[in-house]
Scaffold this motif. Sequence first.
Motif, PDB file in Angstrom:
ATOM      1  N   LYS A 118       0.845  -1.213   0.000  1.00  0.00           N
ATOM      2  CA  LYS A 118       0.000   0.000   0.000  1.00  0.00           C
ATOM      3  C   LYS A 118       0.875   1.257   0.000  1.00  0.00           C
ATOM      4  CE  LYS A 118      -3.951  -2.198   1.066  1.00  0.00           C
ATOM      5  NZ  LYS A 118      -5.150  -2.258   0.291  1.00  0.00           N
ATOM      6  N   LYS A 119       0.290   2.357  -0.464  1.00  0.00           N
ATOM      7  CA  LYS A 119       1.003   3.641  -0.463  1.00  0.00           C
ATOM      8  C   LYS A 119       0.820   4.324   0.882  1.00  0.00           C
ATOM      9  CE  LYS A 119       0.979   4.884  -5.305  1.00  0.00           C
ATOM     10  NZ  LYS A 119       0.007   5.304  -6.303  1.00  0.00           N
ATOM     11  N   ILE A 120       1.899   4.404   1.634  1.00  0.00           N
ATOM     12  CA  ILE A 120       1.819   5.010   2.967  1.00  0.00           C
ATOM     13  C   ILE A 120       2.717   6.247   3.016  1.00  0.00           C
ATOM     14  CG2 ILE A 120       2.050   4.642   5.460  1.00  0.00           C
ATOM     15  CD1 ILE A 120      -0.070   2.795   4.185  1.00  0.00           C
ATOM     16  N   GLY A 121       2.132   7.355   3.417  1.00  0.00           N
ATOM     17  CA  GLY A 121       2.857   8.618   3.466  1.00  0.00           C
ATOM     18  C   GLY A 121       3.486   8.880   4.818  1.00  0.00           C
ATOM     19  N   SER A 122       4.549   9.685   4.793  1.00  0.00           N
ATOM     20  CA  SER A 122       5.176  10.133   6.029  1.00  0.00           C
ATOM     21  C   SER A 122       6.022  11.364   5.733  1.00  0.00           C
ATOM     22  CB  SER A 122       6.032   9.024   6.643  1.00  0.00           C
ATOM     23  OG  SER A 122       6.483   9.444   7.919  1.00  0.00           O
ATOM     24  N   ARG A 123       6.814  11.757   6.723  1.00  0.00           N
ATOM     25  CA  ARG A 123       7.655  12.926   6.532  1.00  0.00           C
ATOM     26  C   ARG A 123       9.114  12.494   6.410  1.00  0.00           C
ATOM     27  NH1 ARG A 123       9.386  18.253   7.940  1.00  0.00           N
ATOM     28  NH2 ARG A 123       7.448  19.310   8.406  1.00  0.00           N
ATOM     29  N   GLN A 124       9.823  13.174   5.526  1.00  0.00           N
ATOM     30  CA  GLN A 124      11.248  12.878   5.326  1.00  0.00           C
ATOM     31  C   GLN A 124      12.036  13.051   6.610  1.00  0.00           C
ATOM     32  OE1 GLN A 124      12.712  15.400   2.205  1.00  0.00           O
ATOM     33  NE2 GLN A 124      11.612  14.269   0.607  1.00  0.00           N
ATOM     34  N   GLY A 125      12.853  12.056   6.918  1.00  0.00           N
ATOM     35  CA  GLY A 125      13.751  12.144   8.067  1.00  0.00           C
ATOM     36  C   GLY A 125      13.107  11.802   9.397  1.00  0.00           C
ATOM     37  N   SER A 126      11.808  11.452   9.379  1.00  0.00           N
ATOM     38  CA  SER A 126      11.116  11.186  10.652  1.00  0.00           C
ATOM     39  C   SER A 126      11.295   9.740  11.088  1.00  0.00           C
ATOM     40  CB  SER A 126       9.628  11.503  10.517  1.00  0.00           C
ATOM     41  OG  SER A 126       9.006  10.582   9.646  1.00  0.00           O
ATOM     42  N   THR A 127      11.011   9.515  12.361  1.00  0.00           N
ATOM     43  CA  THR A 127      11.057   8.154  12.899  1.00  0.00           C
ATOM     44  C   THR A 127      10.012   7.272  12.208  1.00  0.00           C
ATOM     45  OG1 THR A 127       9.662   9.035  14.678  1.00  0.00           O
ATOM     46  CG2 THR A 127      12.001   8.745  15.169  1.00  0.00           C
ATOM     47  N   SER A 128       8.906   7.869  11.752  1.00  0.00           N
ATOM     48  CA  SER A 128       7.874   7.081  11.052  1.00  0.00           C
ATOM     49  C   SER A 128       8.391   6.577   9.708  1.00  0.00           C
ATOM     50  CB  SER A 128       6.625   7.919  10.793  1.00  0.00           C
ATOM     51  OG  SER A 128       6.066   8.349  11.993  1.00  0.00           O
ATOM     52  N   GLU A 141       5.949   6.912   0.786  1.00  0.00           N
ATOM     53  CA  GLU A 141       6.048   8.231   0.146  1.00  0.00           C
ATOM     54  C   GLU A 141       6.328   9.248   1.241  1.00  0.00           C
ATOM     55  OE1 GLU A 141       4.395   9.027  -3.206  1.00  0.00           O
ATOM     56  OE2 GLU A 141       3.990   6.929  -3.700  1.00  0.00           O
ATOM     57  N   ALA A 142       7.584   9.677   1.336  1.00  0.00           N
ATOM     58  CA  ALA A 142       7.947  10.621   2.397  1.00  0.00           C
ATOM     59  C   ALA A 142       8.130  12.011   1.809  1.00  0.00           C
ATOM     60  CB  ALA A 142       9.215  10.172   3.095  1.00  0.00           C
ATOM     61  N   VAL A 147       1.952  17.937   5.839  1.00  0.00           N
ATOM     62  CA  VAL A 147       0.624  18.329   5.351  1.00  0.00           C
ATOM     63  C   VAL A 147       0.380  17.835   3.925  1.00  0.00           C
ATOM     64  CG1 VAL A 147       0.172  20.275   6.880  1.00  0.00           C
ATOM     65  CG2 VAL A 147       1.508  20.642   4.810  1.00  0.00           C
ATOM     66  N   THR A 148       1.445  17.661   3.152  1.00  0.00           N
ATOM     67  CA  THR A 148       1.301  17.093   1.799  1.00  0.00           C
ATOM     68  C   THR A 148       0.776  15.657   1.895  1.00  0.00           C
ATOM     69  OG1 THR A 148       3.274  18.362   1.234  1.00  0.00           O
ATOM     70  CG2 THR A 148       2.474  16.827  -0.431  1.00  0.00           C
ATOM     71  N   ALA A 149       1.316  14.905   2.836  1.00  0.00           N
ATOM     72  CA  ALA A 149       0.844  13.527   3.038  1.00  0.00           C
ATOM     73  C   ALA A 149      -0.617  13.531   3.477  1.00  0.00           C
ATOM     74  CB  ALA A 149       1.708  12.827   4.083  1.00  0.00           C
ATOM     75  N   LEU A 158      -3.087   8.441  -1.353  1.00  0.00           N
ATOM     76  CA  LEU A 158      -2.371   7.568  -0.434  1.00  0.00           C
ATOM     77  C   LEU A 158      -3.378   6.663   0.264  1.00  0.00           C
ATOM     78  CD1 LEU A 158       0.035  10.077   1.426  1.00  0.00           C
ATOM     79  CD2 LEU A 158       0.730   8.310  -0.219  1.00  0.00           C
ATOM     80  N   ASP A 159      -2.899   5.509   0.750  1.00  0.00           N
ATOM     81  CA  ASP A 159      -3.785   4.603   1.492  1.00  0.00           C
ATOM     82  C   ASP A 159      -3.720   4.845   2.994  1.00  0.00           C
ATOM     83  OD1 ASP A 159      -4.541   3.047  -0.874  1.00  0.00           O
ATOM     84  OD2 ASP A 159      -2.449   2.386  -0.866  1.00  0.00           O
ATOM     85  N   GLY A 160      -2.649   5.463   3.431  1.00  0.00           N
ATOM     86  CA  GLY A 160      -2.504   5.730   4.865  1.00  0.00           C
ATOM     87  C   GLY A 160      -1.350   6.678   5.107  1.00  0.00           C
ATOM     88  N   VAL A 161      -1.243   7.164   6.333  1.00  0.00           N
ATOM     89  CA  VAL A 161      -0.107   7.995   6.745  1.00  0.00           C
ATOM     90  C   VAL A 161       0.348   7.486   8.108  1.00  0.00           C
ATOM     91  CG1 VAL A 161       0.592  10.303   7.539  1.00  0.00           C
ATOM     92  CG2 VAL A 161      -0.815  10.086   5.483  1.00  0.00           C
ATOM     93  N   LEU A 162       1.646   7.380   8.296  1.00  0.00           N
ATOM     94  CA  LEU A 162       2.180   7.025   9.618  1.00  0.00           C
ATOM     95  C   LEU A 162       2.913   8.237  10.161  1.00  0.00           C
ATOM     96  CD1 LEU A 162       2.627   4.662  11.686  1.00  0.00           C
ATOM     97  CD2 LEU A 162       4.874   4.360  10.621  1.00  0.00           C
ATOM     98  N   TYR A 163       2.504   8.665  11.370  1.00  0.00           N
ATOM     99  CA  TYR A 163       3.169   9.834  11.948  1.00  0.00           C
ATOM    100  C   TYR A 163       2.907   9.925  13.448  1.00  0.00           C
ATOM    101  CZ  TYR A 163       5.558  14.316  11.195  1.00  0.00           C
ATOM    102  OH  TYR A 163       6.462  15.335  11.187  1.00  0.00           O
TER     103      TYR A 163
END
Length: 229
Positions: A118-128, A141-142, A147-149, A158-163
């Motif tokens: 699945k396509k999962i978004g997050s932030r660049q450089g984060s623990t997620s 997809e980081a 907020v873009t995610a 996207l199918d989800g976001v981890l943060y």
Amino acid sequence: SKGNGDTKGKTYTVATDSNFKPFEYLNTKTGELEGFDVDLIKEIAKRAGYEVEFETMDFDGLLAGMQGGRYEIGIAGMSITPEREETLDFSIPYYDSGIILMVPTDSDIESIDDVDGKKIGSRQGSTSESFLGKNTEAQVEAYPEIVTAYMNLANGKLDGVLYDVPNVQYYIAQEGKGKLKTTGEILQGESYGIAFKKGSELVDPSNEALESMIKDGTYAEIYEKYFGE
Ligand code: ARG
């Protein structure tokens, strides 16, 4: 004690981000930087006897800048990790956090076990982002800005976001009501710490200031201001 002679009265640049509600964000009406982290470090500096000015940047730029020794202090909901401790010093933990999955309310993803492919978004450089890379087969997809995610999740790209739990919960309450929800458990407990240049003389006086704020109720007041109902 109040910091030593070398740090007293000096001004330090605090590296932070401008989009991690409610820890640091720009007030759209006043253009001022606000948030839990901002109030916290201002009061710490006051008590420890140094001055602060803020510089905002992307979180991954902040990490690189801190590691390159460009900033003395960084506060940005930064999780204390063994990797980061190799290159940075941290204050005592000031906030207990963790990471959690957010999905559309009608999603069939129930937990992290369902994200492979699945396509999962997050932030660049984060623990997620690193959690996803290490523990899943998701298409990660980081982005430089979380907020873009969030927007891509709301738009179905996207199918989800981890943060981070507090930021995800804040977003759901403000913008995602009825459309987005958290699912599954908190995947990894994390503690936020204030980052300092390795060997910084500010660590001890800042910790003392933070401890005094916890003891005298000032920490609780700031907490209530940003996390109270
Ligand atoms: N706690 C996470 C980490 O340390 C994310 C922090 C993001 N903070 C921010 N200001 N954007 O990797």
